[in-house]
Design an enzyme around this catalytic site. Structure first.
Site, PDB file in Angstrom:
ATOM      1  N   ARG A 173       1.118  -0.849   0.130  1.00 29.42           N
ATOM      2  CA  ARG A 173      -0.220  -0.340   0.019  1.00 29.42           C
ATOM      3  C   ARG A 173       1.417   1.324  -0.377  1.00 29.42           C
ATOM      4  NH1 ARG A 173      -2.412   0.261   5.044  1.00 29.42           N
ATOM      5  NH2 ARG A 173      -1.276   2.164   5.526  1.00 29.42           N
ATOM      6  N   GLU A 183       5.066   6.856   2.360  1.00 27.22           N
ATOM      7  CA  GLU A 183       5.649   5.696   2.127  1.00 27.22           C
ATOM      8  C   GLU A 183       5.405   4.446   1.753  1.00 27.22           C
ATOM      9  OE1 GLU A 183       5.988   3.590   5.613  1.00 27.22           O
ATOM     10  OE2 GLU A 183       4.315   3.183   6.612  1.00 27.22           O
ATOM     11  N   ASN A 228       4.071   0.579   2.016  1.00 25.69           N
ATOM     12  CA  ASN A 228       4.336  -0.763   3.126  1.00 25.69           C
ATOM     13  C   ASN A 228       4.250  -1.937   2.307  1.00 25.69           C
ATOM     14  OD1 ASN A 228       3.177   0.926   5.703  1.00 25.69           O
ATOM     15  ND2 ASN A 228       2.057   1.748   3.547  1.00 25.69           N
ATOM     16  N   SER A 272      -3.099  -2.668   6.072  1.00 27.70           N
ATOM     17  CA  SER A 272      -4.069  -3.631   6.502  1.00 27.70           C
ATOM     18  C   SER A 272      -5.077  -2.264   6.115  1.00 27.70           C
ATOM     19  CB  SER A 272      -4.111  -4.035   8.249  1.00 27.70           C
ATOM     20  OG  SER A 272      -3.305  -1.770   8.870  1.00 27.70           O
ATOM     21  N   LYS A 330      12.703   2.230   5.236  1.00 26.89           N
ATOM     22  CA  LYS A 330      12.711   3.575   4.825  1.00 26.89           C
ATOM     23  C   LYS A 330      13.837   4.183   4.628  1.00 26.89           C
ATOM     24  CE  LYS A 330       8.524   5.151   7.569  1.00 26.89           C
ATOM     25  NZ  LYS A 330       8.347   3.010   7.932  1.00 26.89           N
ATOM     26  N   LYS A 380      12.516   9.635  10.971  1.00 23.52           N
ATOM     27  CA  LYS A 380      12.388   8.596  10.868  1.00 23.52           C
ATOM     28  C   LYS A 380      13.169   7.331  10.933  1.00 23.52           C
ATOM     29  CE  LYS A 380       8.262   9.708   7.269  1.00 23.52           C
ATOM     30  NZ  LYS A 380       7.866   9.333   6.527  1.00 23.52           N
ATOM     31  N   GLU A 385       8.461   0.230  11.562  1.00 25.72           N
ATOM     32  CA  GLU A 385       7.082   0.418  11.052  1.00 25.72           C
ATOM     33  C   GLU A 385       5.749   0.386  12.487  1.00 25.72           C
ATOM     34  OE1 GLU A 385       6.281   0.584   8.214  1.00 25.72           O
ATOM     35  OE2 GLU A 385       8.928   0.827   7.359  1.00 25.72           O
ATOM     36  N   GLY A 386       4.771   0.993  11.596  1.00 24.37           N
ATOM     37  CA  GLY A 386       3.250   0.612  12.628  1.00 24.37           C
ATOM     38  C   GLY A 386       2.590   2.508  13.250  1.00 24.37           C
ATOM     39  N   ARG A 388      -7.406   7.748   5.292  1.00 25.01           N
ATOM     40  CA  ARG A 388      -7.463   7.801   6.561  1.00 25.01           C
ATOM     41  C   ARG A 388      -7.465   9.370   7.327  1.00 25.01           C
ATOM     42  NH1 ARG A 388      -2.115   4.170   7.761  1.00 25.01           N
ATOM     43  NH2 ARG A 388      -1.638   5.043   6.121  1.00 25.01           N
TER      44      ARG A 388
HETATM   45  P1  ADP Z   1       4.545   4.573   9.691  1.00 22.89           P
HETATM   46  O1  ADP Z   1       5.686   2.817   9.399  1.00 22.89           O
HETATM   47  O2  ADP Z   1       5.049   4.377  11.335  1.00 22.89           O
HETATM   48  O3  ADP Z   1       3.490   3.952   9.293  1.00 22.89           O
HETATM   49  P2  ADP Z   1       5.040   6.841   8.062  1.00 22.89           P
HETATM   50  O4  ADP Z   1       6.249   6.865   7.219  1.00 22.89           O
HETATM   51  O5  ADP Z   1       3.829   5.653   7.637  1.00 22.89           O
HETATM   52  O6  ADP Z   1       5.358   5.775   8.995  1.00 22.89           O
HETATM   53  O7  ADP Z   1       4.970   7.558   9.163  1.00 22.89           O
HETATM   54  C1  ADP Z   1       3.802   7.717  10.063  1.00 22.89           C
HETATM   55  C2  ADP Z   1       2.771   9.081   9.881  1.00 22.89           C
HETATM   56  O8  ADP Z   1       3.387  10.205  10.291  1.00 22.89           O
HETATM   57  C3  ADP Z   1       1.741   9.208   8.254  1.00 22.89           C
HETATM   58  O9  ADP Z   1       0.613   8.136   8.559  1.00 22.89           O
HETATM   59  C4  ADP Z   1       1.823  10.569   8.707  1.00 22.89           C
HETATM   60  O10 ADP Z   1       0.592  11.080   9.447  1.00 22.89           O
HETATM   61  C5  ADP Z   1       3.428  11.857   9.385  1.00 22.89           C
HETATM   62  N1  ADP Z   1       4.069  11.776   8.467  1.00 22.89           N
HETATM   63  C6  ADP Z   1       5.067  10.408   7.709  1.00 22.89           C
HETATM   64  N2  ADP Z   1       6.020  11.073   6.718  1.00 22.89           N
HETATM   65  C7  ADP Z   1       5.516  12.428   6.980  1.00 22.89           C
HETATM   66  C8  ADP Z   1       6.331  13.267   6.111  1.00 22.89           C
HETATM   67  N3  ADP Z   1       6.909  13.933   5.670  1.00 22.89           N
HETATM   68  N4  ADP Z   1       5.332  15.209   6.061  1.00 22.89           N
HETATM   69  C9  ADP Z   1       4.153  14.879   7.087  1.00 22.89           C
HETATM   70  N5  ADP Z   1       3.935  14.258   7.831  1.00 22.89           N
HETATM   71  C10 ADP Z   1       4.469  12.611   7.660  1.00 22.89           C
HETATM   72 MG    MG Z   2       2.810   4.921   7.811  1.00 20.71          MG
END
Ligand code: ADP
Ligand code: MG
Length: 474
Positions: A125, A144, A146, A151, A305, A364, A368-369, A450
């Site tokens: 996803r 990102e 996944n 899910s 990442k 970051k 994940e999660g 979401r």
């Molecule tokens: P995870 O693997 O924990 O889901 P993500 O990269 O999806 O990691 O980051 C988790 C959450 O953080 C995202 O769902 C989003 O709400 C926020 N986020 C992540 N990257 C960014 C970004 N570059 N700008 C703004 N918000 C972000």
């Molecule tokens: Mg995410």
């Protein structure tokens, strides 16, 4: 984009009535989760959190996200087969990040032994936010991708009907009729079924590798039931069960509890906390087997990442997808600014840039999660502390995406009804199947929207921050 439901969003009486209808509709439609109090029981459940109103999404960006999904499938599949790329890209990370290092060790171990698996199934996803430029125009930016345990494809398949009803109750039948059909559960199941078929044993089953605590079981059941409807048997097992009941035969066919497993669909295994020594052994057993792993360990690594950051370097996509300039242009158009914090001059410069202006970035780790990223002051503090240590290398830095907020109501069990300023994240599900070198299926399989209140920087639905939503295209 922010002003889709201006006329009703502040009408307290209408909102209260619609919210009551919405919650009952969600329960009727099966938009469900087990409760925090009784996470192992299905006899007391509640609705999964969702927005009262569908959120506005710019049509052009929605279409752009769908149009690039097959490219992302191809890219992930290509990375998973490129040992040199994975080795080089993750070399600095695995020196400091023990979890990635252990995954990588299994990866090299199964390659050295030689792969028994010949059919490959990817379910991913790709998640995006809509970055609002200074001139007010929005751009699609990937957050990102996944590649393991992505899910909510099940529950989101049932959320559209709820929002359709809500709009009708609010006197918006015309708008209700414009909500798009969406059924990732079916699309993902068709990929799993294809892999099962190519594995080629009628007796063999699909094994869902599930968590110890399965609050999101109904999401998984949506896909499971699609498989049973195709007369494909499904087992639900935890790593511990595999450790206790799993074995390989002479040609590395996987048996768990006496049943041959054709496909292992991981809904677990992406955070370090689940792995004790026995669970690592179970993971290795699965990876060594002939069964189709979704994902195999290489594809899980392709979703880190660090890999995402490396892909944004000039020339990398061209190396990975030679002869595909159009796909590359589509992919690159979705990339946000990503920066390496590896040791050396480049990393020093990036670290200094982030410390000077922390609100422009997200820091970051390789996790994940949800709930792991660092923002603002915290980002500055952590980076100050680790900027001269190799630990810096376990993180990447990313431009912070700043979407235009919109007003909505987040409906959660046991929470008061209140208006929130919200932002949304769009995910597109992709599914592909490869047999040997031949790609036999490559599709976008539906979407997930979401939405969360702007006061939370991070966190998904499972983390209790974001809620399920439906895109309303503008
Ligand atoms: P995870 O693997 O924990 O889901 P993500 O990269 O999806 O990691 O980051 C988790 C959450 O953080 C995202 O769902 C989003 O709400 C926020 N986020 C992540 N990257 C960014 C970004 N570059 N700008 C703004 N918000 C972000
Ligand atoms: Mg995410």
């Amino acid at each position: 984009m922010a002003a889709a439901w201006q006329d009703v969003v502040r009408d307290a009486a209408a909102v209260r009535e619609a919210a009551a209808v919405a919650v009952d509709a969600a329960l009727l439609a099966g938009v469900l989760m087990r409760t925090g109090e009784q996470p192992h029981a299905s006899d007391v459940v509640n609705f999964a959190p969702f927005t009262l109103l569908p959120s506005a999404v710019p049509r052009a960006l929605f279409e752009q996200a769908y149009a690039v999904q097959q490219d992302f499938n191809l890219l992930v599949d290509a990375i998973s087969q490129n040992k040199e790329f994975l080795e080089q890209t993750l070399a600095s990370t695995i020196k400091v990040d023990d979890f990635t290092a252990r995954l990588f060790r299994i990866y090299t171990q199964v390659l050295e032994e030689g792969l028994a698996q010949s059919v490959f199934l990817g379910i991913n996803r790709s998640d995006y936010m809509f970055d609002c430029g200074l001139d007010g125009t929005a751009a699609l930016r990937q957050i990102e991708i996944n590649t393991i345990a992505a899910s909510f494809g099940g529950l989101t398949s049932r959320t559209t009907d709820v929002h359709r009803l809500v709009l009708k109750v609010l006197g918006k039948s015309e708008e209700a009729s414009r909500l798009l059909p969406n059924n990732p559960a079916k699309g993902l199941a068709s990929g799993i079924a294809k892999a099962w078929e190519l594995y080629g044993s009628q007796r063999a089953v699909v094994m869902f590798l599930v968590e110890d605590v399965q609050r999101n079981i109904f999401d998984q059941r949506c896909i499971e039931n699609e498989l049973w409807n195709r007369n494909i048997g499904v087992l639900r097992k935890r790593f511990r069960d595999v450790f206790e009941q799993g074995c390989l035969d002479g040609s590395r066919r996987l048996y768990v509890d006496g049943q041959e497993v054709a496909v292992v669909y991981y809904r677990e295994g992406y955070v370090p906390q689940v792995y004790d020594q026995q669970n690592w052994e179970a993971r290795l057993l699965l990876e060594r087997s002939r069964a189709v792993k979704c994902p195999d360990i290489a594809t899980q690594l392709a979703g880190t990442k660090k890999v995402q950051q490396e892909l944004s370097r000039p020339g990398r996509l061209e190396e990975l997808l030679p002869g595909c300039p159009e796909a590359i242009a589509r992919l690159r158009a979705t990339f946000a600014g990503l920066y390496s914090l590896d040791e050396g001059e480049e990393g020093d410069r990036i670290a200094a840039m982030a410390i000077a202006d922390p609100d422009r970035f997200v820091l970051k780790p390789q996790r994940e999660g949800g709930g792991n990223n660092l923002y603002g002051e915290e980002l500055r503090e952590v980076l100050e502390k680790i900027k001269d240590s190799p630990e810096r290398t376990s993180y990447i830095l990313m431009d912070k995406i700043k979407p235009q907020p919109a007003l909505n109501y987040l409906l959660r069990a046991h929470s008061p009804l209140q208006m929130s300023e919200c932002i949304s994240e769009l995910g597109i599900f992709g599914v592909y199947v490869r047999q040997g070198q031949q790609l036999v299926l490559n599709q976008a399989a539906g979407h997930l929207l979401r939405t969360k209140a702007t006061e939370h920087a991070d966190g998904g639905v499972a983390a209790g921050v974001a809620v399920l939503d439906t895109p309303y295209l503008l």
